[in-house]
Design a protein around this motif. Structure first.
Motif, PDB file in Angstrom:
ATOM      1  N   PRO A  83       0.781  -1.076   0.009  1.00 20.39           N
ATOM      2  CA  PRO A  83      -0.064  -0.145   0.140  1.00 20.39           C
ATOM      3  C   PRO A  83       1.015   1.110  -0.118  1.00 20.39           C
ATOM      4  O   PRO A  83       1.662   1.441   0.897  1.00 20.39           O
ATOM      5  N   ILE A  84       0.682   2.266  -0.838  1.00 22.34           N
ATOM      6  CA  ILE A  84       1.297   3.461  -1.102  1.00 22.34           C
ATOM      7  C   ILE A  84       0.406   4.522  -1.212  1.00 22.34           C
ATOM      8  O   ILE A  84      -0.840   4.582  -1.653  1.00 22.34           O
ATOM      9  N   ASP A  85       0.760   5.628  -0.919  1.00 27.23           N
ATOM     10  CA  ASP A  85      -0.041   7.006  -0.878  1.00 27.23           C
ATOM     11  C   ASP A  85      -0.171   7.341  -2.404  1.00 27.23           C
ATOM     12  O   ASP A  85       0.590   7.234  -3.014  1.00 27.23           O
ATOM     13  N   THR A  86      -1.148   8.378  -2.329  1.00 28.29           N
ATOM     14  CA  THR A  86      -1.331   9.080  -3.924  1.00 28.29           C
ATOM     15  C   THR A  86      -0.018   9.665  -4.386  1.00 28.29           C
ATOM     16  O   THR A  86       0.449   9.571  -5.601  1.00 28.29           O
ATOM     17  N   THR A  87       0.643  10.373  -3.656  1.00 23.14           N
ATOM     18  CA  THR A  87       1.876  11.076  -3.896  1.00 23.14           C
ATOM     19  C   THR A  87       2.989  10.106  -4.450  1.00 23.14           C
ATOM     20  O   THR A  87       3.516  10.408  -5.241  1.00 23.14           O
ATOM     21  N   TRP A 142      -3.718  15.245 -11.894  1.00 23.93           N
ATOM     22  CA  TRP A 142      -4.921  14.359 -11.635  1.00 23.93           C
ATOM     23  C   TRP A 142      -4.760  13.803  -9.819  1.00 23.93           C
ATOM     24  O   TRP A 142      -5.326  13.903  -9.057  1.00 23.93           O
ATOM     25  N   TYR A 143      -3.312  13.232  -9.746  1.00 21.05           N
ATOM     26  CA  TYR A 143      -2.896  12.928  -8.727  1.00 21.05           C
ATOM     27  C   TYR A 143      -2.871  14.055  -7.521  1.00 21.05           C
ATOM     28  O   TYR A 143      -3.205  14.028  -6.151  1.00 21.05           O
ATOM     29  N   ALA A 144      -2.506  15.387  -7.951  1.00 25.84           N
ATOM     30  CA  ALA A 144      -2.364  16.346  -7.108  1.00 25.84           C
ATOM     31  C   ALA A 144      -3.780  17.018  -6.775  1.00 25.84           C
ATOM     32  O   ALA A 144      -4.041  17.442  -5.680  1.00 25.84           O
ATOM     33  N   GLU A 145      -4.404  17.323  -7.720  1.00 20.46           N
ATOM     34  CA  GLU A 145      -5.713  17.791  -7.646  1.00 20.46           C
ATOM     35  C   GLU A 145      -6.940  17.301  -7.929  1.00 20.46           C
ATOM     36  O   GLU A 145      -8.161  17.650  -7.368  1.00 20.46           O
ATOM     37  N   GLY A 146      -7.013  16.119  -8.305  1.00 21.49           N
ATOM     38  CA  GLY A 146      -8.084  15.411  -8.746  1.00 21.49           C
ATOM     39  C   GLY A 146      -8.763  15.524 -10.052  1.00 21.49           C
ATOM     40  O   GLY A 146      -9.905  15.195 -10.399  1.00 21.49           O
ATOM     41  N   TYR A 147      -8.248  16.273 -10.853  1.00 17.61           N
ATOM     42  CA  TYR A 147      -8.893  16.874 -12.077  1.00 17.61           C
ATOM     43  C   TYR A 147      -7.801  17.315 -13.185  1.00 17.61           C
ATOM     44  O   TYR A 147      -6.595  17.447 -12.731  1.00 17.61           O
ATOM     45  N   TYR A 262      11.377  14.647 -11.874  1.00 11.79           N
ATOM     46  CA  TYR A 262      11.425  15.421 -10.518  1.00 11.79           C
ATOM     47  C   TYR A 262      11.085  16.535 -10.554  1.00 11.79           C
ATOM     48  O   TYR A 262      10.511  16.924  -9.509  1.00 11.79           O
ATOM     49  N   VAL A 263      11.415  17.336 -11.359  1.00 11.15           N
ATOM     50  CA  VAL A 263      10.665  18.662 -11.602  1.00 11.15           C
ATOM     51  C   VAL A 263       9.285  18.655 -11.257  1.00 11.15           C
ATOM     52  O   VAL A 263       8.477  19.408 -10.548  1.00 11.15           O
ATOM     53  N   VAL A 264       8.635  17.974 -11.884  1.00  8.16           N
ATOM     54  CA  VAL A 264       6.939  17.910 -12.082  1.00  8.16           C
ATOM     55  C   VAL A 264       6.493  17.327 -11.016  1.00  8.16           C
ATOM     56  O   VAL A 264       5.657  17.997 -10.119  1.00  8.16           O
ATOM     57  N   ARG A 269       3.525  18.670  -5.487  1.00  8.02           N
ATOM     58  CA  ARG A 269       3.667  18.106  -4.371  1.00  8.02           C
ATOM     59  C   ARG A 269       3.588  16.719  -4.344  1.00  8.02           C
ATOM     60  O   ARG A 269       2.743  16.188  -3.361  1.00  8.02           O
ATOM     61  N   LEU A 270       4.168  16.021  -5.071  1.00 12.17           N
ATOM     62  CA  LEU A 270       4.215  14.484  -5.103  1.00 12.17           C
ATOM     63  C   LEU A 270       5.475  14.009  -4.272  1.00 12.17           C
ATOM     64  O   LEU A 270       5.894  15.072  -3.813  1.00 12.17           O
TER      65      LEU A 270
END
Length: 303
Positions: A83-87, A142-147, A262-264, A269-270
């Motif tokens: 199990p890992i988080d979204t970031t 999508w991972y950061a904002e959901g859209y 890495y920059v992205v 905020r991943l």
């Protein structure tokens, strides 16, 4: 051999410059501006007119989308095992799915296959750019904002200088150019390899605390070994590429993770710490793994 030594010297130079107090901490940004606005467009103007337009050129481009698809599946599998988080999912996807086809790819392609192979590597690089601009930025959003904002993605693509240069280079490829044109583009593109490698090294730090070794090992295994192996097999089964197109397409798929991943990851905020380690160690390790892929392509496989 000279080009291989150049890679090592430039990577070492970047690490040494990090220790020079008078060197700006964000000095890599100035190098990147020159690379993006001058050197990479010059590469396009230099090599695009040399491309032999045929059905073969689509595969170096599409192979980078295939690498990203493999990364998507790999992230899903890993998340089922651990199990890992979204970031963290976002950081794994970006680093496994985006290939360093230019900053590291061009010098390695030139080292092993010569400068003539750059025109094929350029096609892979344009594919990697589209993957970054559409899928990379899209999934990061999508991972950061959901859209995902389509308008943002389109603006990112059409304003990117190397892409603009690529389109212009295509449009003038059949026009008679002055005798000094190729010499000028050669001079402007010449700093790309050393400056890119120094820039990459400047952005790599191994001082941060790190405890994500399973994620790191998994990401590098997928990016450096599994993804190019899948690309190699599928190209063998589905295409009839000429030898050099086949080899360069697989070779570019085997490149280290893109520095921009890495920059992205940082911008959205991943898990930028994980992404930084994957990129940094991946670049160093890729010097060995790409040598292995060269040996496989030259000594085991025939197309």
């Amino acid at each position: 051999m000279a080009n291989f030594i150049l890679i090592l010297i430039c990577l070492l130079a970047g690490q040494l410059l990090r220790k020079v107090s008078s060197f700006p901490k964000d000095g890599h940004k100035a190098l990147n501006i020159f690379i993006i606005y001058i050197a990479l467009p010059a590469v396009a103007f230099r090599y695009v007119p040399l491309i032999e337009w045929s059905a073969s050129i689509v595969w170096p481009f599409l192979s980078q989308f295939l690498v990203f698809g493999i990364a998507l599946i790999a992230v899903w599998i890993f998340s089922k095992i651990k199990p890992i988080d979204t970031t963290t999912r976002g950081a794994l996807l970006l680093t496994m799915g985006l290939s360093n086809t230019s900053f590291v790819g061009f010098p390695l392609v030139e080292t092993w296959y010569g400068s003539d192979a750059i025109k094929i590597a350029l096609l892979s690089d344009q594919g990697a750019f589209f993957v970054l601009s559409i899928l990379g930025i899209g999934y990061a959003t999508w991972y950061a904002e959901g859209y995902v904002s389509v308008r943002y993605l389109m603006k990112h693509i059409i304003t990117f200088p190397p892409f603009i240069a690529f389109l212009i280079a295509i449009s003038i490829s059949h026009m008679p150019l002055p005798a000094w044109w190729n010499t000028l583009m050669e001079k402007l593109s010449a700093p790309l390899v050393p400056l890119a490698l120094v820039s990459v090294s400047l952005q790599i730090s191994f001082k941060e605390h790190f405890d994500r070794w399973s994620e790191l090992g998994y990401a590098l295994m997928v990016k450096l070994l599994l993804a190019p192996a899948v690309v190699m097999v599928l190209l063998s089964l589905l295409t009839n590429l000429t030898s050099l197109y086949y080899k360069i397409t697989v070779f570019e798929a085997a490149m280290a993770p893109m520095v921009t991943s890495y920059v992205v990851a940082s911008q959205f905020r991943l898990n930028s710490g994980l992404a930084g380690y994957i990129v940094g160690i991946g670049i160093l390790l890729s010097l060995l793994t790409t040598a292995g892929w060269y040996w496989v392509l030259e000594n085991i496989l025939t197309t």
